[in-house]
Design a protein around this motif. Structure first.
Motif, PDB file in Angstrom:
ATOM      1  N   ALA A 105       0.822  -1.239   0.024  1.00  0.00           N
ATOM      2  CA  ALA A 105      -0.253  -0.147   0.096  1.00  0.00           C
ATOM      3  C   ALA A 105       1.027   1.082   0.081  1.00  0.00           C
ATOM      4  CB  ALA A 105      -0.856   0.079   1.310  1.00  0.00           C
ATOM      5  N   GLY A 106       1.860   1.162   0.667  1.00  0.00           N
ATOM      6  CA  GLY A 106       2.887   2.493   0.819  1.00  0.00           C
ATOM      7  C   GLY A 106       3.569   2.601  -0.725  1.00  0.00           C
TER       8      GLY A 106
ATOM      9  N   LEU B  57       2.097   1.925  -3.367  1.00  0.00           N
ATOM     10  CA  LEU B  57       1.166   2.545  -4.535  1.00  0.00           C
ATOM     11  C   LEU B  57       1.152   4.038  -3.972  1.00  0.00           C
ATOM     12  CD1 LEU B  57      -1.492  -0.287  -4.194  1.00  0.00           C
ATOM     13  CD2 LEU B  57       0.042   0.348  -6.296  1.00  0.00           C
ATOM     14  N   LEU B  58       1.334   4.236  -2.844  1.00  0.00           N
ATOM     15  CA  LEU B  58       1.283   5.819  -2.184  1.00  0.00           C
ATOM     16  C   LEU B  58       2.384   6.506  -2.264  1.00  0.00           C
ATOM     17  CD1 LEU B  58      -1.233   5.012   0.787  1.00  0.00           C
ATOM     18  CD2 LEU B  58      -1.992   5.939  -1.477  1.00  0.00           C
TER      19      LEU B  58
END
Length: 213
Positions: free
Chosen positions: A152-153, A155-156
């Motif tokens: 997730a990190g 992707l961010l």
């Protein structure tokens, strides 16, 4: 886990493989009870308690107790091992696995399989700092959560490959599970001797490896 070097991650991969190997042998030998995954055994204990299955209650409870005792012994061995803490813990693991294999050879197969839980509890003391486990070797739920968080990190806009180390650890466990199933099919619980030998080899080799601990 991100603070360890590649040698330490490689060791974690191998020891996760050892855990998967032993957990699979224990799972098959004990008829669906785990020797390293205590969340699963707690679920089994709850089911057995609800159904009042006395035999299942005793098995689940025994494994849980032996696992915790293994954690205690592994942590104590690591404490007194000083700078060779990892080796001291792995000698406990190797000895416990040898005892488990010996019990099976003299006809005490259930006791031998249950003893595997003690060994897996002890193994969790290998990667430990300030009394806390820093790399979980015998269970992957937290590892998969961290892998998902790192993805997730990424992707961010965060580090793109931070998830890889957690994935490697999971692959280690999966590989060990596959090998454990094959080994049990070929030689039964006698396959535990190979795991005991592997743990002893790691214990001897660790002082010569450039681990950053």
């Amino acid at each position: 886990m991100m603070t360890y070097n590649r040698w330490a991650i490689g060791l974690a991969f191998c020891l996760s493989g050892l855990a998967g190997y032993i957990d699979t042998i224990g799972f098959i030998s004990l008829g669906g009870f785990f020797v390293s995954f205590m969340s699963g055994n707690t679920t089994r204990l709850g089911i057995e308690l609800a159904g009042l299955h006395t035999g299942g209650i005793a098995t689940a409870a025994l494994i849980l107790v032996l696992f915790v005792l293994g954690v205690i012994c592994g942590s104590v061995a690591g404490h007194f091992g000083g700078r060779r803490r990892k080796s001291a813990v792995l000698w406990v693991v190797a000895l416990a696995l040898a005892v488990a294999a010996s019990l099976d050879q003299i006809g005490l197969s259930f006791a031998g399989a249950a003893m595997l839980a003690f060994a897996m509890g002890a193994e969790n003391g290998v990667f430990q700092r300030d009394g806390e486990v820093t790399i979980a070797l015998t269970y992957m739920t937290g590892t998969l959560v961290k892998m998902g968080q790192r993805l997730a990190g990424a992707l961010l806009g965060g580090p793109k490959l931070a998830w890889v180390r957690h994935f490697v650890l999971w692959i280690g466990l999966l590989t060990g599970c596959i090998n454990g199933a094959i080994a049990h099919y070929l030689v039964g619980q006698g396959a535990v001797w190979l795991a005991a030998l592997a743990a002893a080899i790691f214990a001897v080799a660790l002082p010569f490896l450039p681990l950053d601990d």
